[in-house]
Design a protein around this motif. Structure first.
Motif, PDB file in Angstrom:
ATOM      1  N   UNK A  12      22.976  13.106  77.323  1.00 52.94           N
ATOM      2  CA  UNK A  12      23.570  11.973  76.630  1.00 52.94           C
ATOM      3  C   UNK A  12      24.954  12.392  76.150  1.00 52.94           C
ATOM      4  N   UNK A  13      25.709  11.447  75.680  1.00 50.02           N
ATOM      5  CA  UNK A  13      27.011  11.757  75.097  1.00 50.02           C
ATOM      6  C   UNK A  13      26.990  11.303  73.647  1.00 50.02           C
ATOM      7  N   UNK A  14      27.081  12.208  72.700  1.00 49.03           N
ATOM      8  CA  UNK A  14      27.055  13.663  72.867  1.00 49.03           C
ATOM      9  C   UNK A  14      25.649  14.141  73.227  1.00 49.03           C
ATOM     10  N   UNK A  15      25.556  15.337  73.820  1.00 52.89           N
ATOM     11  CA  UNK A  15      24.228  15.832  74.221  1.00 52.89           C
ATOM     12  C   UNK A  15      23.303  15.976  73.020  1.00 52.89           C
ATOM     13  N   UNK A  16      22.051  15.628  73.225  1.00 57.07           N
ATOM     14  CA  UNK A  16      21.028  15.779  72.188  1.00 57.07           C
ATOM     15  C   UNK A  16      20.150  16.962  72.584  1.00 57.07           C
ATOM     16  N   UNK A  17      19.927  17.864  71.651  1.00 54.52           N
ATOM     17  CA  UNK A  17      19.095  19.041  71.889  1.00 54.52           C
ATOM     18  C   UNK A  17      17.954  19.025  70.891  1.00 54.52           C
ATOM     19  N   UNK A  18      16.742  19.210  71.391  1.00 53.24           N
ATOM     20  CA  UNK A  18      15.567  19.228  70.525  1.00 53.24           C
ATOM     21  C   UNK A  18      14.766  20.497  70.753  1.00 53.24           C
ATOM     22  N   UNK A  19      14.137  20.945  69.686  1.00 52.00           N
ATOM     23  CA  UNK A  19      13.308  22.150  69.707  1.00 52.00           C
ATOM     24  C   UNK A  19      11.891  21.792  69.287  1.00 52.00           C
TER      25      UNK A  19
END
Length: 122
Positions: A79-86
């Motif tokens: 996505x813009x901005x990139x989504x990062x999940x942990x």
């Protein structure tokens, strides 16, 4: 040698020393417990809010080490901005009951430990 691999030079084949040196640092247990408490994937900023005294640099390093040990997974969404999940991996989830026992033991014994420490601080 694997990047960031911790090897005790005296006991390089000792799995206990190797694992504890990675999860026994200042932040790893807190990150694992925060991810478990949320019970769903968390973004970097959410983890940081759950552990307010960790710096971004240390949180990044801790998450990388936990990911390298297959205790935490990282998902990047295009996505813009990139989504990062942990989130915790299956292996990470197997560690949680042990961590909960450690937390329970700590809560039960901390008062007595502090009293004994005061005796030695004089």
């Amino acid at each position: 040698m694997i990047r960031n691999q911790v090897v005790d030079p005296l006991f390089s084949q000792c799995p206990v020393r190797n694992v504890l040196s990675r999860i026994g640092d200042r932040w790893s247990l807190l990150v694992l417990l925060a991810l478990h408490d949320k019970a769903e994937a968390m973004r970097f900023s959410e983890i940081g809010k759950a552990i307010p005294d960790v710096s971004q640099k240390m949180l990044t390093a801790t998450l990388r080490n936990l990911e390298a040990d297959d205790l935490v997974s990282r998902t990047i969404f295009p996505e813009v901005p990139p989504r990062v999940e942990y989130k915790l991996t299956k292996r990470g989830l197997t560690l949680i009951p042990l961590l909960n026992q450690l937390v329970d033991w700590s809560l039960e014994n901390m008062g007595a430990i502090i009293r004994h420490r005061k005796k030695y601080a004089m």
